[in-house]
Design a protein around this motif. Sequence first.
Motif, PDB file in Angstrom:
ATOM      1  N   LEU A 196     -60.933   5.080  -2.786  1.00  0.00           N
ATOM      2  CA  LEU A 196     -62.171   4.449  -3.244  1.00  0.00           C
ATOM      3  C   LEU A 196     -62.743   3.524  -2.180  1.00  0.00           C
ATOM      4  O   LEU A 196     -63.953   3.561  -1.892  1.00  0.00           O
ATOM      5  N   PHE A 197     -61.885   2.704  -1.570  1.00  0.00           N
ATOM      6  CA  PHE A 197     -62.359   1.722  -0.599  1.00  0.00           C
ATOM      7  C   PHE A 197     -62.485   2.290   0.807  1.00  0.00           C
ATOM      8  O   PHE A 197     -62.903   1.559   1.718  1.00  0.00           O
ATOM      9  N   ALA A 198     -62.120   3.551   1.015  1.00  0.00           N
ATOM     10  CA  ALA A 198     -62.229   4.135   2.349  1.00  0.00           C
ATOM     11  C   ALA A 198     -63.683   4.275   2.767  1.00  0.00           C
ATOM     12  O   ALA A 198     -63.993   4.267   3.963  1.00  0.00           O
ATOM     13  N   PHE A 234     -69.147   0.505   0.123  1.00  0.00           N
ATOM     14  CA  PHE A 234     -70.098   0.426  -0.985  1.00  0.00           C
ATOM     15  C   PHE A 234     -70.335  -1.049  -1.283  1.00  0.00           C
ATOM     16  O   PHE A 234     -69.558  -1.912  -0.854  1.00  0.00           O
ATOM     17  N   PRO A 235     -71.402  -1.391  -1.979  1.00  0.00           N
ATOM     18  CA  PRO A 235     -71.713  -2.803  -2.231  1.00  0.00           C
ATOM     19  C   PRO A 235     -70.562  -3.536  -2.914  1.00  0.00           C
ATOM     20  O   PRO A 235     -69.961  -3.022  -3.857  1.00  0.00           O
ATOM     21  N   LEU A 236     -70.243  -4.723  -2.406  1.00  0.00           N
ATOM     22  CA  LEU A 236     -69.197  -5.598  -2.916  1.00  0.00           C
ATOM     23  C   LEU A 236     -67.798  -5.000  -2.777  1.00  0.00           C
ATOM     24  O   LEU A 236     -66.843  -5.484  -3.389  1.00  0.00           O
ATOM     25  N   GLY A 237     -67.673  -3.964  -1.945  1.00  0.00           N
ATOM     26  CA  GLY A 237     -66.358  -3.346  -1.760  1.00  0.00           C
ATOM     27  C   GLY A 237     -65.363  -4.299  -1.116  1.00  0.00           C
ATOM     28  O   GLY A 237     -64.196  -4.354  -1.509  1.00  0.00           O
ATOM     29  N   ASN A 283     -49.559  -1.206  -1.556  1.00  0.00           N
ATOM     30  CA  ASN A 283     -49.706   0.230  -1.320  1.00  0.00           C
ATOM     31  C   ASN A 283     -51.120   0.574  -0.885  1.00  0.00           C
ATOM     32  O   ASN A 283     -51.325   1.353   0.052  1.00  0.00           O
ATOM     33  N   MET A 284     -52.096   0.002  -1.566  1.00  0.00           N
ATOM     34  CA  MET A 284     -53.492   0.279  -1.242  1.00  0.00           C
ATOM     35  C   MET A 284     -53.814  -0.119   0.192  1.00  0.00           C
ATOM     36  O   MET A 284     -54.476   0.618   0.929  1.00  0.00           O
ATOM     37  N   GLY A 322     -54.032   3.869   6.836  1.00  0.00           N
ATOM     38  CA  GLY A 322     -53.750   5.248   7.217  1.00  0.00           C
ATOM     39  C   GLY A 322     -54.962   6.147   7.088  1.00  0.00           C
ATOM     40  O   GLY A 322     -55.200   7.019   7.939  1.00  0.00           O
ATOM     41  N   LEU A 323     -55.754   5.956   6.047  1.00  0.00           N
ATOM     42  CA  LEU A 323     -56.961   6.770   5.872  1.00  0.00           C
ATOM     43  C   LEU A 323     -57.971   6.539   6.992  1.00  0.00           C
ATOM     44  O   LEU A 323     -58.675   7.468   7.406  1.00  0.00           O
TER      45      LEU A 323
END
Length: 303
Positions: free
Chosen positions: A100-102, A105-108, A177-178, A184-185
């Motif tokens: 999702l965070f890769a 996006f706004p406010l990410g 983990n994230m 890594g991503l």
Amino acid sequence: MRQPLSLSARRRRAGYLFCLPGLAFLALFLAYPLLYTVWTSVHDVDLGQLLGGAARFNGLDNYRMVADDPAFWHSVRLSLVFTLGSLLLQFTIGFALALLFARPFPLGGLLRSLLLVAWLLPPVVSGTLFRWMLDAESGAYNALLRRADLSHDWLTDPSTSLAGVIFANVWVGVPFNMLLLLVGLHTIDPELHEAAAIDGASAWQRFRHITLPLMRPVSVTVLLLGLLYTFKVFDLVFVMTGGGPVDATRVLSLYVYEVFFTFFRFGQGAAAGLLLLVVPLLAGAWYVRRLRREDEAPAGGAP
């Protein structure tokens, strides 16, 4: 007359001198406690002998007593269930959040920072927080579930107490983990996905054939670190349940604690503590062997 040292010899001697503080630290805080634990595990040590009495050598008797104790194997089973359940959920949710965070996006960035709070909090604070939230009378979760008549005594019911502790540990471990999976991503070349999309590959096909294979080394590292941390968790479980109710959450680390500080059987506790190291040591040895095999593969012509 003494010959002056060469430049390489002086540098080598200076290197040894710089290593001395680190070696002294390891000897004092790692090697000595470990050796003393090994010594204690083969002696009959109780509270009186620990305070100055002579300890009797009993060989492997302490290990046999631990192996014959049903409570030990019960704790081993609980530790395995706790570790496997936590790792599965932490990794799956952490991977999903990393995907999702890769993409920006706004406010990410703000949301990612807020998620890290769970990892930054001390485990004692996290355990206390979840003990309050899962409380049968005034807990926040039961306040929501009570409207649907689904409230439950999560931490006082032996059938659900371990699930409640796993839930808390997952909340603590997901940000870690994230974060590692997100790093890594970002190492994957986006042109690979662009080329696959041009060739007609779907999002699932790109994830399966590009992202997953390239993320395998990072994923193995994340799972290993999670195993090393989760298998020895003590403070979170101790604060939330203290090993209860009815030993339903007495994982192996709590078993070692009780043998040491409740029953004062120090020899048996040392033996159980060393057995606690078996799973992390086996996992670490497997990981080192795997890295060595990967490093040697190109030289040996392996694919």
